[in-house]
Design an enzyme around this catalytic site. Structure first.
Site, PDB file in Angstrom:
ATOM      1  N   ASP A  62      10.747 -66.333  46.510  1.00  0.00           N
ATOM      2  CA  ASP A  62      11.749 -67.117  47.240  1.00  0.00           C
ATOM      3  C   ASP A  62      11.153 -68.418  47.760  1.00  0.00           C
ATOM      4  O   ASP A  62       9.936 -68.618  47.741  1.00  0.00           O
ATOM      5  CB  ASP A  62      12.340 -66.306  48.387  1.00  0.00           C
ATOM      6  CG  ASP A  62      11.301 -65.933  49.441  1.00  0.00           C
ATOM      7  OD1 ASP A  62      10.160 -65.618  49.052  1.00  0.00           O
ATOM      8  OD2 ASP A  62      11.622 -65.947  50.647  1.00  0.00           O
ATOM      9  N   HIS A 114       8.256 -76.505  53.697  1.00  0.00           N
ATOM     10  CA  HIS A 114       9.356 -76.098  54.575  1.00  0.00           C
ATOM     11  C   HIS A 114      10.171 -77.280  55.072  1.00  0.00           C
ATOM     12  O   HIS A 114      10.985 -77.124  55.990  1.00  0.00           O
ATOM     13  CB  HIS A 114       8.872 -75.272  55.769  1.00  0.00           C
ATOM     14  CG  HIS A 114       8.283 -73.949  55.396  1.00  0.00           C
ATOM     15  ND1 HIS A 114       7.966 -72.992  56.332  1.00  0.00           N
ATOM     16  CD2 HIS A 114       7.955 -73.404  54.201  1.00  0.00           C
ATOM     17  CE1 HIS A 114       7.472 -71.922  55.739  1.00  0.00           C
ATOM     18  NE2 HIS A 114       7.445 -72.167  54.431  1.00  0.00           N
ATOM     19  N   HIS A 160       5.035 -64.975  45.861  1.00  0.00           N
ATOM     20  CA  HIS A 160       6.411 -64.614  46.234  1.00  0.00           C
ATOM     21  C   HIS A 160       7.416 -65.524  45.545  1.00  0.00           C
ATOM     22  O   HIS A 160       7.136 -66.682  45.243  1.00  0.00           O
ATOM     23  CB  HIS A 160       6.613 -64.595  47.755  1.00  0.00           C
ATOM     24  CG  HIS A 160       6.502 -65.929  48.443  1.00  0.00           C
ATOM     25  ND1 HIS A 160       7.534 -66.831  48.501  1.00  0.00           N
ATOM     26  CD2 HIS A 160       5.479 -66.501  49.129  1.00  0.00           C
ATOM     27  CE1 HIS A 160       7.170 -67.890  49.189  1.00  0.00           C
ATOM     28  NE2 HIS A 160       5.912 -67.723  49.583  1.00  0.00           N
ATOM     29  N   GLU A 205       9.887 -63.432  51.116  1.00  0.00           N
ATOM     30  CA  GLU A 205       8.707 -63.614  51.965  1.00  0.00           C
ATOM     31  C   GLU A 205       9.016 -64.537  53.132  1.00  0.00           C
ATOM     32  O   GLU A 205       8.545 -64.319  54.256  1.00  0.00           O
ATOM     33  CB  GLU A 205       7.551 -64.179  51.134  1.00  0.00           C
ATOM     34  CG  GLU A 205       6.223 -64.291  51.873  1.00  0.00           C
ATOM     35  CD  GLU A 205       5.985 -65.633  52.541  1.00  0.00           C
ATOM     36  OE1 GLU A 205       4.990 -65.772  53.274  1.00  0.00           O
ATOM     37  OE2 GLU A 205       6.821 -66.555  52.367  1.00  0.00           O
ATOM     38  N   GLU A 206       9.804 -65.578  52.881  1.00  0.00           N
ATOM     39  CA  GLU A 206      10.020 -66.614  53.878  1.00  0.00           C
ATOM     40  C   GLU A 206      10.922 -66.176  55.023  1.00  0.00           C
ATOM     41  O   GLU A 206      11.021 -66.879  56.029  1.00  0.00           O
ATOM     42  CB  GLU A 206      10.624 -67.862  53.206  1.00  0.00           C
ATOM     43  CG  GLU A 206       9.764 -68.478  52.108  1.00  0.00           C
ATOM     44  CD  GLU A 206       8.526 -69.178  52.641  1.00  0.00           C
ATOM     45  OE1 GLU A 206       8.286 -69.109  53.869  1.00  0.00           O
ATOM     46  OE2 GLU A 206       7.798 -69.795  51.859  1.00  0.00           O
ATOM     47  N   ASP A 211       5.919 -73.954  47.301  1.00  0.00           N
ATOM     48  CA  ASP A 211       5.648 -72.756  48.107  1.00  0.00           C
ATOM     49  C   ASP A 211       6.769 -71.759  47.823  1.00  0.00           C
ATOM     50  O   ASP A 211       7.848 -71.860  48.363  1.00  0.00           O
ATOM     51  CB  ASP A 211       5.622 -73.132  49.586  1.00  0.00           C
ATOM     52  CG  ASP A 211       5.511 -71.935  50.516  1.00  0.00           C
ATOM     53  OD1 ASP A 211       5.088 -70.869  50.061  1.00  0.00           O
ATOM     54  OD2 ASP A 211       5.871 -72.088  51.701  1.00  0.00           O
ATOM     55  N   ASP A 248      -0.735 -67.989  47.506  1.00  0.00           N
ATOM     56  CA  ASP A 248       0.224 -68.605  48.426  1.00  0.00           C
ATOM     57  C   ASP A 248      -0.450 -69.502  49.459  1.00  0.00           C
ATOM     58  O   ASP A 248       0.085 -69.712  50.538  1.00  0.00           O
ATOM     59  CB  ASP A 248       1.028 -67.497  49.129  1.00  0.00           C
ATOM     60  CG  ASP A 248       2.255 -68.034  49.854  1.00  0.00           C
ATOM     61  OD1 ASP A 248       2.696 -69.146  49.535  1.00  0.00           O
ATOM     62  OD2 ASP A 248       2.763 -67.331  50.747  1.00  0.00           O
TER      63      ASP A 248
END
Length: 483
Positions: A78, A457, A76, A145-146, A115, A169
């Site tokens: 983003d 994150h 992904h 995705e996030e 990520d 991922d």
């Protein structure tokens, strides 16, 4: 000048460094999509882009692989955009700042975006190369995705012919993910109502800081501090001991990140100042005792604030404080199917102060949709008791473990031959797009792999350099052996 030019594999790190320069927060992937399309054009590769910013780039099979079904490689585009409180970094403009520390690439004040930028970089390096042997490739690069897996859930699966999908991922070298939790986003909305402040009051800001934060799925079992819940507990104690007004409140920035910073503005009677200060000292001591081994730098600050002429009504104040304390947070159940795996959890990730409302955002994860629904039902009951509106924003299915998997068997065999040890497999308490992709593409055989990352994150996110080389070489060899 390139910081990563001396690292191997060169082309993977070349593309990763290029990607760190491109703004790509969730819902803002236009620039990375443009980069990918320009890449495909420069390579003479077939590509498509849909209205949700998903990009598919296709490459023909090499000699000897022409008769095989295509293989889907998926990542992904983003990233979660988190930064330290006083960091002036602008994710919409600035390139990610990082350092090489020992064997890792580290972003000290922001998220790194490994990520899933490193997954995208690996896919581009494979598409570029003329050395690797492989069936026809369909590189699927999904958007947003996030924040709800928007790209994957709106993908037209009929555009893909592959029967095997390799998702890039995951975050631990030598560990393949073969199943993941379902997820859901809930919001609870309280309409703002105000009363005029007519008596003599002192105004203060209460802020919770110093927390590590982290991934609300992969790290929920660690018991890390949640700034929204800490603030809620603090306000409950103050509200039970003193006559306070609540003027505003907010905290966290992403539903899927354990919140690190929260803030509320209150008004107290001048004669209560000393007692309130003693209570804040008491709260600090308590939270340090509770979190000292996992979040030792937790702090609650109590500072003078500007004067205000209105505050939330008493009912609204009580409803907000009650809700924050009532909403489920952390691990709810452990799995009965996989030893040591979290079965269900919730993260009170964001308290948002809008012009006319306070909105509380929760991220729920569960191996079973019924357990996910149980938590959501508690959210709904709490909302109803506190005169608030509960809404399910979106949800996504679990990726259920398959007893028989061709790609898993081949991956285990390849990994043993390459590294002389067993490829570990796991089901994770986090969301991957694989569950959705199975629904939109069909009953495909999937595996998820990736290099070692830490602190995703959250600011301080890091990517282990050597693990990138090992993982990339493993992916190349795996594709070669999919005959």
């Amino acid at each position: 000048m390139s910081k990563l030019s001396k690292l191997e594999p060169k082309r993977v790190f070349h593309y990763f460094e290029e990607i760190t320069k491109i703004p790509r927060c969730s819902f803002k992937e236009e620039k990375i999509v443009g980069y990918l399309i320009n890449f495909a054009k420069s390579m003479g590769l077939e590509y498509t882009q849909d209205s949700h910013n998903n990009v598919v780039i296709k490459k023909k099979a090499t000699a000897g692989y022409e008769s095989l079904d295509p293989v889907i490689i998926q990542a992904h585009t983003d990233m979660v955009c988190e930064k330290n409180e006083n960091c002036t970094f602008d994710f919409d403009v600035d390139p990610i700042e990082f350092k090489i520390i020992d064997n890792s690439i580290v972003a000290e004040n922001t998220t790194l975006g490994a990520d899933n930028g490193i997954g995208v970089a690996m896919a581009l390096a494979i598409l570029e190369s003329k050395e690797y042997e492989h069936p026809a490739l369909e590189v699927l690069l999904t958007a947003t995705e996030e924040s709800g897996m928007v790209g994957a859930r709106n993908l037209d699966g009929s555009s893909l012919e592959g029967k095997i999908l390799i998702n890039l991922d995951s975050e631990s070298e030598g560990v393949a993910c073969v199943g993941c939790a379902s997820g859901q986003r809930d919001t609870i909305t309280l309409k703002k109502e105000f009363d005029e402040i007519r008596d003599d009051r002192d105004f203060y800001t209460i802020s919770v800081s110093g927390l590590k934060g982290g991934h609300s799925g992969e790290e929920i079992h660690k018991g890390l501090g949640n700034s929204n819940k800490i603030l809620g507990k603090s306000l409950y104690l103050l509200n039970s001991r003193f006559d306070i007004y609540l003027i505003d409140i907010y905290g966290g920035s992403k539903e899927n990140a354990i919140p690190r910073y929260s803030k509320a503005t209150i008004a107290i009677k001048p004669e209560d100042k000393k007692k309130v200060q003693y209570t804040m000292v008491e709260l600090n001591k308590n939270f340090v005792k509770q979190l000292g081994k996992v979040d030792p730098d937790v702090r609650i600050n109590f500072e003078k604030s500007e004067i205000h002429n209105k505050a939330f009504t008493k009912d609204l104040k009580n409803n907000i404080i009650d809700l924050i304390n009532l909403l489920p947070n952390g691990v709810s159940t452990m799995s009965h199917n996989v030893s040591g795996l979290v079965g269900s959890s919730s993260n009170v990730g964001v308290i948002e102060s809008k012009e006319d409302s306070i909105v509380i955002h929760s991220s729920i994860r569960s191996e079973l949709e019924s357990l996910r629904d149980d938590i959501s039902h508690i959210n709904k009951i709490a909302a109803e008791r506190c005169n608030a509106e509960h809404r399910i924003v979106n949800n996504y299915p679990a990726w259920e473990y398959k007893e028989k998997s061709v790609v898993r068997d081949i991956a285990e065999d390849v990994y043993m031959k390459m590294f002389g040890k067993k490829l570990e497999t796991e089901v994770i308490h986090a969301g991957l797009e694989c569950g959705i992709l199975k629904n939109v593409i069909g009953d495909i055989d999937m595996i998820s792999i990736g290099p070692t990352m830490k602190g995703i994150h959250a600011p301080g996110e890091s990517l282990e350099i050597k693990s990138v080389q090992n993982t990339f070489e493993f992916v190349v060899e795996l594709i070669k052996n999919l005959k």
